[in-house]
Design a protein around this motif. Sequence first.
Motif, PDB file in Angstrom:
ATOM      1  N   PRO A 271      46.992  40.929 -36.108  1.00 31.42           N
ATOM      2  CA  PRO A 271      48.400  40.576 -36.277  1.00 31.42           C
ATOM      3  C   PRO A 271      48.739  39.309 -35.510  1.00 31.42           C
ATOM      4  O   PRO A 271      48.049  38.934 -34.554  1.00 31.42           O
ATOM      5  CB  PRO A 271      49.140  41.796 -35.696  1.00 31.42           C
ATOM      6  N   ASP A 272      49.786  38.652 -35.945  1.00 35.46           N
ATOM      7  CA  ASP A 272      50.250  37.462 -35.255  1.00 35.46           C
ATOM      8  C   ASP A 272      50.566  37.804 -33.797  1.00 35.46           C
ATOM      9  O   ASP A 272      51.252  38.795 -33.520  1.00 35.46           O
ATOM     10  CB  ASP A 272      51.512  36.935 -35.949  1.00 35.46           C
ATOM     11  N   LYS A 274      52.612  36.652 -31.606  1.00 41.86           N
ATOM     12  CA  LYS A 274      54.037  36.746 -31.289  1.00 41.86           C
ATOM     13  C   LYS A 274      54.613  38.069 -31.788  1.00 41.86           C
ATOM     14  O   LYS A 274      55.414  38.717 -31.099  1.00 41.86           O
ATOM     15  CB  LYS A 274      54.789  35.566 -31.911  1.00 41.86           C
ATOM     16  N   THR A 275      54.184  38.484 -32.974  1.00 39.80           N
ATOM     17  CA  THR A 275      54.662  39.748 -33.522  1.00 39.80           C
ATOM     18  C   THR A 275      54.185  40.929 -32.675  1.00 39.80           C
ATOM     19  O   THR A 275      54.946  41.865 -32.395  1.00 39.80           O
ATOM     20  CB  THR A 275      54.164  39.924 -34.973  1.00 39.80           C
ATOM     21  N   ALA A 276      52.922  40.875 -32.257  1.00 42.72           N
ATOM     22  CA  ALA A 276      52.366  41.949 -31.438  1.00 42.72           C
ATOM     23  C   ALA A 276      53.082  42.040 -30.089  1.00 42.72           C
ATOM     24  O   ALA A 276      53.433  43.136 -29.628  1.00 42.72           O
ATOM     25  CB  ALA A 276      50.874  41.723 -31.228  1.00 42.72           C
ATOM     26  N   LYS A 278      56.075  40.996 -29.403  1.00 46.26           N
ATOM     27  CA  LYS A 278      57.446  41.449 -29.633  1.00 46.26           C
ATOM     28  C   LYS A 278      57.489  42.967 -29.786  1.00 46.26           C
ATOM     29  O   LYS A 278      58.376  43.641 -29.244  1.00 46.26           O
ATOM     30  CB  LYS A 278      58.018  40.777 -30.872  1.00 46.26           C
ATOM     31  N   MET A 279      56.525  43.530 -30.511  1.00 47.04           N
ATOM     32  CA  MET A 279      56.484  44.968 -30.698  1.00 47.04           C
ATOM     33  C   MET A 279      56.248  45.691 -29.374  1.00 47.04           C
ATOM     34  O   MET A 279      56.899  46.687 -29.061  1.00 47.04           O
ATOM     35  CB  MET A 279      55.392  45.339 -31.698  1.00 47.04           C
ATOM     36  N   THR A 282      59.299  45.582 -27.292  1.00 46.23           N
ATOM     37  CA  THR A 282      60.306  46.501 -27.818  1.00 46.23           C
ATOM     38  C   THR A 282      60.012  47.930 -27.396  1.00 46.23           C
ATOM     39  O   THR A 282      60.898  48.665 -26.950  1.00 46.23           O
ATOM     40  CB  THR A 282      60.350  46.416 -29.358  1.00 46.23           C
TER      41      THR A 282
END
Length: 508
Positions: A271-272, A274-276, A278-279, A282
């Motif tokens: 996965p990207d 930044k996405t990882a 961010k998750m 969160t």
Amino acid sequence: MPDNLRADVEKTVATHGDSKSTTRASSEIGRDNEVTPLPSTAPLDWDSPYDLDNPWNWPMSKRWLGTIVPGALCLLVLTGYHNISTFTASVYAASVYQVSREFHVSITTALLGLSMYVIGLGLGPMFSAPLSEVFGRKMVYFINLPIFLLFTLGAGLAKNIQTLIICRAFAGIFGGPALAVSAGSFVDIWDLKTSGSAVTVQAFATFMGPALGPVVGGYLVQNHGWRWSMYIVLLLGGFLLLPLSLLQESYKPVILTRRALSRGQNLPPKPDPKTALKMIFTITLARPTVMLIKEPIVQAVALYSSFAFAVLFGFFEAYPFVFQRDYKMNLGETGLCFLGIAAGLCAGCGIYLLQDRLCYVPAHKKHNGHPPPEVRMVPAMIGSLLMPVGLFWFAWTAERGVHWVVPIVAGVPFGAGLVLVFLSAVMYILEIYSPLVAASAIASLGLLRYLLAFAFPLFTIRMFEKLGVKWAASIFGFLAVAMMPIPWVFTKWGAKIRGWSRFDAVKG
């Protein structure tokens, strides 16, 4: 593959298919390197439900090794979920008065060595969770344990109060990861919804550390000085490195990735970043904070379980105040008074296992594996009755005219109630939320638990001095009575309350 396991597999498959299916399933399990490489877009997964690399299919001896060693970390080293961090937090309690005298500071300032450590325990998992998702559970243990031991050594060698407090804070930060990671190890190896014995190991390790810490710390400080409350942690932590090295990785994505590389399989795209990130942010920080503010279910169970945990930390200072002042006990004898709470924790674990067999297992079977989540509140209902009994018992018997054993025995119902409330809170969260939301909710419980545990020791002594033992301890009792209805309310109106959830809670 062992013959008995192959026979079980073939018998199971034969029940649901023909002999050709049986032969295919059996041969598939026996394969090692004869796997066709997956396309790069295919997700990695176990070869079959009976894949021997799956921790749920490990031999029982191996599963219990993977349970007991992280449990020992929770008890002794890093905790929790749950390590020496709980033990280290409480073993320092016996040192407070000597630290105050040696560094010429107030008791409140000396108590920062305990409270800042507890804050570190709350912060550590926020950094460790992302690491364990990438490198696995075992790697995080090995990274954090030596650093934790170095800061513990720094605290033991401290020449001023500032060094002591800073080293204790960083020891907590690097000890705290085992709270989250050991709990993750338990989930990797067991289905916690149906494995009551494994659940109680986690609870036992988490709470027995604080109960036994003063017992050890009292005699060490009395006979060898406060610095030995740090050195004992070094010794025990060093011994744990050997059994820790025997552990195998239990985190599914890491196991599958390593196996795919050894087989020459193509890995699915990562996965990207930044996405990882961010998750992870969160799950570990943003959503837990929001859930504490906006989610009634999390607010209630977090407040109740955190209050019980914080009272235990408050007793680290209340017990020395009471038993040294009124009963003229020395440090070692005062530490032994915590054995009452330790006995209560053992009793609470036994009660949990009993109700698990008598209440949850039948409900699980009756509802085809999906019982009402509120069945998990049965232990808390029992604990809600026991905890105030223990607190008021202690409050009104801890005086010179009453034999010292009477207030010590008061720790039994309190300790039992504490562990029952805690276990109910965790298991209820696991029942009603999806895995990722449940992870955030558990983080919410940990965040509030350690914030309250940070605060309670700082004001407990002043409260006992100003109000006296009877009314100061009774305040804890009155708060426990005020929170007593929480599990009963969930049992009665749980479905309706779950319907108000802003998150992915089980409805109906």
